[in-house]
Motif scaffolding. Sequence first.
Motif, PDB file in Angstrom:
ATOM      1  N   LEU A  18       0.858  -1.189   0.000  1.00  0.00           N
ATOM      2  CA  LEU A  18       0.000   0.000   0.000  1.00  0.00           C
ATOM      3  C   LEU A  18       0.885   1.226   0.000  1.00  0.00           C
ATOM      4  CD1 LEU A  18      -2.657  -1.067   2.684  1.00  0.00           C
ATOM      5  CD2 LEU A  18      -2.782  -1.287   0.182  1.00  0.00           C
ATOM      6  N   VAL A  19       0.852   1.967  -1.077  1.00  0.00           N
ATOM      7  CA  VAL A  19       1.666   3.174  -1.232  1.00  0.00           C
ATOM      8  C   VAL A  19       0.830   4.248  -1.915  1.00  0.00           C
ATOM      9  CG1 VAL A  19       3.877   1.943  -1.351  1.00  0.00           C
ATOM     10  CG2 VAL A  19       2.625   2.413  -3.448  1.00  0.00           C
ATOM     11  N   SER A  20       1.313   5.451  -1.887  1.00  0.00           N
ATOM     12  CA  SER A  20       0.677   6.513  -2.663  1.00  0.00           C
ATOM     13  C   SER A  20       0.866   6.192  -4.134  1.00  0.00           C
ATOM     14  CB  SER A  20       1.336   7.858  -2.333  1.00  0.00           C
ATOM     15  OG  SER A  20       1.015   8.804  -3.311  1.00  0.00           O
ATOM     16  N   ARG A  21      -0.151   6.426  -4.938  1.00  0.00           N
ATOM     17  CA  ARG A  21      -0.042   6.124  -6.373  1.00  0.00           C
ATOM     18  C   ARG A  21       1.094   6.893  -7.038  1.00  0.00           C
ATOM     19  NH1 ARG A  21      -5.835   8.214  -8.417  1.00  0.00           N
ATOM     20  NH2 ARG A  21      -6.412   7.796  -6.305  1.00  0.00           N
ATOM     21  N   GLN A  22       1.514   8.011  -6.464  1.00  0.00           N
ATOM     22  CA  GLN A  22       2.645   8.754  -7.019  1.00  0.00           C
ATOM     23  C   GLN A  22       3.944   7.980  -6.846  1.00  0.00           C
ATOM     24  OE1 GLN A  22       0.174  10.355  -5.160  1.00  0.00           O
ATOM     25  NE2 GLN A  22      -0.698  11.199  -7.032  1.00  0.00           N
ATOM     26  N   SER A  47       1.460   4.440 -14.196  1.00  0.00           N
ATOM     27  CA  SER A  47       0.906   5.789 -14.171  1.00  0.00           C
ATOM     28  C   SER A  47       0.317   6.138 -12.806  1.00  0.00           C
ATOM     29  CB  SER A  47      -0.191   5.907 -15.225  1.00  0.00           C
ATOM     30  OG  SER A  47      -0.898   7.124 -15.060  1.00  0.00           O
ATOM     31  N   PRO A  48       0.610   7.319 -12.296  1.00  0.00           N
ATOM     32  CA  PRO A  48       0.009   7.736 -11.025  1.00  0.00           C
ATOM     33  C   PRO A  48      -1.478   8.054 -11.161  1.00  0.00           C
ATOM     34  CG  PRO A  48       1.394   9.480 -11.900  1.00  0.00           C
ATOM     35  CD  PRO A  48       1.582   8.287 -12.793  1.00  0.00           C
ATOM     36  N   LYS A  49      -2.028   7.930 -12.365  1.00  0.00           N
ATOM     37  CA  LYS A  49      -3.471   8.108 -12.554  1.00  0.00           C
ATOM     38  C   LYS A  49      -4.235   6.855 -12.132  1.00  0.00           C
ATOM     39  CE  LYS A  49      -2.922  11.319 -16.362  1.00  0.00           C
ATOM     40  NZ  LYS A  49      -3.118  11.554 -17.792  1.00  0.00           N
ATOM     41  N   LEU A  50      -3.519   5.737 -12.015  1.00  0.00           N
ATOM     42  CA  LEU A  50      -4.139   4.463 -11.642  1.00  0.00           C
ATOM     43  C   LEU A  50      -4.228   4.336 -10.123  1.00  0.00           C
ATOM     44  CD1 LEU A  50      -2.170   2.159 -14.109  1.00  0.00           C
ATOM     45  CD2 LEU A  50      -4.476   3.088 -14.397  1.00  0.00           C
ATOM     46  N   VAL A  51      -5.132   3.480  -9.644  1.00  0.00           N
ATOM     47  CA  VAL A  51      -5.204   3.214  -8.200  1.00  0.00           C
ATOM     48  C   VAL A  51      -4.612   1.849  -7.867  1.00  0.00           C
ATOM     49  CG1 VAL A  51      -7.116   4.765  -7.715  1.00  0.00           C
ATOM     50  CG2 VAL A  51      -7.597   2.405  -8.382  1.00  0.00           C
ATOM     51  N   GLY A  52      -4.211   1.102  -8.891  1.00  0.00           N
ATOM     52  CA  GLY A  52      -3.561  -0.180  -8.696  1.00  0.00           C
ATOM     53  C   GLY A  52      -2.568  -0.431  -9.805  1.00  0.00           C
ATOM     54  N   CYS A  53      -1.537  -1.191  -9.492  1.00  0.00           N
ATOM     55  CA  CYS A  53      -0.481  -1.484 -10.457  1.00  0.00           C
ATOM     56  C   CYS A  53       0.095  -2.856 -10.136  1.00  0.00           C
ATOM     57  CB  CYS A  53       0.608  -0.418 -10.344  1.00  0.00           C
ATOM     58  SG  CYS A  53       2.090  -0.757 -11.320  1.00  0.00           S
ATOM     59  N   LEU A  64      -1.047  -0.899  -4.471  1.00  0.00           N
ATOM     60  CA  LEU A  64      -2.371  -0.294  -4.406  1.00  0.00           C
ATOM     61  C   LEU A  64      -2.249   1.089  -3.796  1.00  0.00           C
ATOM     62  CD1 LEU A  64      -4.385  -3.305  -2.901  1.00  0.00           C
ATOM     63  CD2 LEU A  64      -4.045  -2.727  -5.321  1.00  0.00           C
ATOM     64  N   ASP A  65      -3.030   2.026  -4.316  1.00  0.00           N
ATOM     65  CA  ASP A  65      -3.054   3.353  -3.717  1.00  0.00           C
ATOM     66  C   ASP A  65      -3.608   3.212  -2.292  1.00  0.00           C
ATOM     67  OD1 ASP A  65      -2.901   6.383  -4.061  1.00  0.00           O
ATOM     68  OD2 ASP A  65      -4.939   6.064  -3.315  1.00  0.00           O
ATOM     69  N   ARG A  66      -2.782   3.555  -1.336  1.00  0.00           N
ATOM     70  CA  ARG A  66      -3.114   3.337   0.073  1.00  0.00           C
ATOM     71  C   ARG A  66      -4.425   4.009   0.469  1.00  0.00           C
ATOM     72  NH1 ARG A  66      -2.644   4.774   5.291  1.00  0.00           N
ATOM     73  NH2 ARG A  66      -1.657   3.273   6.703  1.00  0.00           N
ATOM     74  N   ASP A  67      -4.584   5.287   0.160  1.00  0.00           N
ATOM     75  CA  ASP A  67      -5.795   6.012   0.549  1.00  0.00           C
ATOM     76  C   ASP A  67      -7.039   5.421  -0.112  1.00  0.00           C
ATOM     77  OD1 ASP A  67      -4.381   7.714   2.201  1.00  0.00           O
ATOM     78  OD2 ASP A  67      -4.189   9.287   0.678  1.00  0.00           O
ATOM     79  N   TYR A  68      -6.947   5.120  -1.397  1.00  0.00           N
ATOM     80  CA  TYR A  68      -8.099   4.554  -2.101  1.00  0.00           C
ATOM     81  C   TYR A  68      -8.494   3.221  -1.475  1.00  0.00           C
ATOM     82  CZ  TYR A  68     -11.155   2.882  -5.802  1.00  0.00           C
ATOM     83  OH  TYR A  68     -12.239   2.410  -6.502  1.00  0.00           O
ATOM     84  N   PHE A  69      -7.510   2.359  -1.233  1.00  0.00           N
ATOM     85  CA  PHE A  69      -7.799   1.028  -0.701  1.00  0.00           C
ATOM     86  C   PHE A  69      -8.365   1.113   0.718  1.00  0.00           C
ATOM     87  CE2 PHE A  69      -6.737  -2.953   1.440  1.00  0.00           C
ATOM     88  CZ  PHE A  69      -7.347  -3.857   0.592  1.00  0.00           C
TER      89      PHE A  69
END
Length: 162
Positions: free
Chosen positions: A39-43, A49-55, A67-72
């Motif tokens: 779980l990390v910031s998407r940036q 791409s930092p536009k995604l919420v998962g990679c 995974l974008d930490r805040d979104y998850f």
Amino acid sequence: MPRALLLTLAALLSACSPRVLSAEGWSFRIGDAAGEVRLVSRQEFGVCSPKLVGCTVPLGHGCLVMLDRDYFLNGTPRQRTLLLAHEVGHCLDASVLEYGHGGIGAQGAVYGEYYRPAVEGFAESYARAYVAVCGDNLAPLGYGSGPACALPDPRTVRVSLP
């Protein structure tokens, strides 16, 4: 995934996103496929791409899922489930199907234009198949506790109508 292989991948990714190595996360294993979720910031995804919420970064019979930490953490149970299962779907597409996408072509467009490419169509189809069988229980994907559930076999996943 062998620990040495995971450490090699982590070392490569750390050049782009150093916090990935120390970020909160967990492991999962589905058949012969194994993965690490962070779980990390998407940036900080680095290679995505930092536009995604998962990679998902596949490697052999495993992967690293970011995974974008805040979104998850702030998402609804259904959002969390679909996100994690979608990214795990990418991992299984690589490690089990060797990017065959389960024969799914552009049919993923039934979920929206983003899912038209076979790689996204398969991952979304896997996520929806997962929800159909396991609901919002993330324990089979390594997160939290919950009952066991028979995970969908990636070889049998098909596009389903939304």
